[in-house]
Design a protein around this motif. Structure first.
Motif, short mmCIF file in Angstrom:
data_model
loop_
_atom_site.label_atom_id
_atom_site.label_comp_id
_atom_site.label_asym_id
_atom_site.label_seq_id
_atom_site.Cartn_x
_atom_site.Cartn_y
_atom_site.Cartn_z
N UNK A 235 11.93 -2.99 1.11
CA UNK A 235 13.34 -2.78 0.46
C UNK A 235 13.64 -3.90 -0.38
N UNK A 236 13.24 -5.03 0.04
CA UNK A 236 13.86 -6.10 -0.92
C UNK A 236 12.90 -6.05 -2.19
N UNK A 237 11.82 -5.76 -2.08
CA UNK A 237 10.79 -5.61 -3.41
C UNK A 237 11.57 -4.59 -4.05
N UNK A 238 11.92 -3.51 -3.89
CA UNK A 238 12.53 -2.60 -4.41
C UNK A 238 14.02 -2.98 -5.30
N UNK A 254 -1.23 -5.46 -1.61
CA UNK A 254 -1.28 -4.89 -0.26
C UNK A 254 -0.12 -4.56 0.18
N UNK A 255 0.57 -3.53 0.19
CA UNK A 255 1.83 -3.19 0.58
C UNK A 255 1.81 -2.49 2.06
N UNK A 256 0.74 -2.38 2.91
CA UNK A 256 0.96 -1.72 4.14
C UNK A 256 1.57 -0.72 4.16
N UNK A 257 1.68 0.22 3.04
CA UNK A 257 2.28 1.50 3.18
C UNK A 257 1.76 2.44 2.18
N UNK A 258 1.07 3.68 2.57
CA UNK A 258 0.84 4.70 1.90
C UNK A 258 1.97 5.33 0.65
N UNK A 259 1.28 6.00 -0.10
CA UNK A 259 2.09 6.54 -1.01
C UNK A 259 3.27 7.52 -0.82
N UNK A 260 2.88 7.91 0.56
CA UNK A 260 3.79 8.89 1.19
C UNK A 260 4.83 8.71 2.19
N UNK A 261 4.54 6.97 2.24
CA UNK A 261 5.44 6.46 3.35
C UNK A 261 6.99 6.39 2.88
N UNK A 262 7.89 6.73 3.97
CA UNK A 262 9.30 7.04 3.39
C UNK A 262 9.94 5.53 2.78
N UNK A 264 8.20 3.19 1.18
CA UNK A 264 7.87 3.03 -0.05
C UNK A 264 8.28 3.87 -1.25
N UNK A 265 8.88 4.85 -1.02
CA UNK A 265 9.85 5.74 -1.82
C UNK A 265 10.45 5.02 -3.08
#
Length: 326
Positions: A235-238, A254-262, A264-265
């Motif tokens: 959230x802070x990155x966004x 490495x964001x430790x989140x897949x593209x479909x992770x809520x 990461x949206x």
């Protein structure tokens, strides 16, 4: 005698009729319900409660839900129900809308490289692998102007520096992350994600085409029931993206989140991630049999020329390499 020789007569009413296949209403109902449930999960997974880590697991596995669709189609055909067949086909359409645009080969519409390009390579080198130097060597061999590495301990950083410092005279590192560049690095600083962790870098690359912002990130780990710290970091990155003054920006790591992770949206809505050269999801973890993509190269203000994954060292993450047109 004529009566005995007379051929037997069978009325048309006695002719056997072809056997009609009956619909299976029970099977049709189950198939329809499952197809509708699949569509709901695909379209509205963000709203699933994250009880016992369910939300994280569903988000991470979402592309794989497509494996259920052929089964549903076959069962729907067996049920001979138009409603079941229609529901199964609708689930195909929902999955396609969500994922097909991301798996179309980049080569179908990527521009040819011309003028100045920026190639960025990144990998989580896995602290315990002991092969950070091998990873650095492999990434340098791609011709990348910028190499970003995550999960380095002190020994790994020294080994990487010994490999890269001569060809990549500009570098900056803090904590477990580092960046090496053939272009001058300006305004380098720890990326403040509000957690006091040294797992992020923000800097400017001075390229022939002008400044390019670069962020190198290693987000906190995400496990079922234990990902609040990662969520806060994302959230802070966004929040950094709209405040960055440079037109061109790269965020990698490495964001430790897949593209479909809520979680990461919010980043995905502001930045573009290139498709893979040969198509597909470009999964990067685990390296031996990748099933998800926690590693990303996100950008704005540029056109992607190439994007792929490669094996480097003995890390449990594949490396990612992307070339962008400046």
């Amino acid at each position: 005698m004529s009566a005995l020789l007379e051929a037997p007569h069978r009325s048309t009413g006695d002719a056997p009729s072809p056997r009609r296949r009956r619909a299976r209403p029970g099977l049709a109902l189950v198939t329809t319900v499952l197809a509708l449930a699949l569509m709901a999960v695909l379209a509205f997974h963000d709203f699933l409660p994250d009880l016992f880590g369910l939300g994280l697991l569903v988000d991470s596995a979402l592309p794989w839900f497509g494996l259920l669709i052929p089964v549903l189609l076959v069962v729907a055909l067996v049920s001979r129900s138009l409603a079941a067949i229609g529901a199964a086909v609708a689930s195909v359409l929902v999955w396609a809308v969500l994922f097909v645009p991301a798996i179309v080969p980049l080569g179908w519409n990527a521009p040819a490289a011309s003028g100045t390009t920026l190639t960025v390579a990144s990998q989580n080198v896995e602290a315990d692998s002991g092969t950070a130097a091998e990873s650095a060597t492999a990434l340098a061999a791609t011709g990348a102007q910028v190499i970003a590495l995550q999960e380095m301990d002190d020994a790994a950083r020294e080994e990487v520096s010994a490999v890269l410092d001569e060809s990549y005279p500009y570098s900056y590192g803090i904590g477990t992350v580092g960046v090496w560049s053939t272009y001058p690095i300006e305004n380098a600083q720890m990326l403040d994600l509000g957690l006091g962790w040294q797992r992020g870098i923000a800097a400017d690359l001075s390229t022939p085409a002008g400044l390019v912002s670069i962020y190198v990130v290693h987000a906190a780990s995400a496990r079922p029931g234990d990902h609040a710290t990662r969520d806060e970091m994302l959230a802070n990155l966004a929040d950094y993206v709209p405040r960055d003054e440079n037109e061109r920006l790269v965020m990698v790591g490495d964001f430790n989140a897949g593209s479909s992770d809520r979680h990461f949206s919010a980043l995905a809505a502001q930045l573009d991630e290139p498709n893979q050269d040969g198509g597909g999801f470009g999964f990067t973890w685990p390296a031996g049999l990748p099933v998800t993509r926690p590693d990303h190269i996100l950008q704005r203000g540029m056109k992607a020329v190439s994007s792929t994954t490669i094996s480097a060292g003995a890390s449990d993450h594949l490396a990612i390499v992307a070339t962008l047109q400046l």
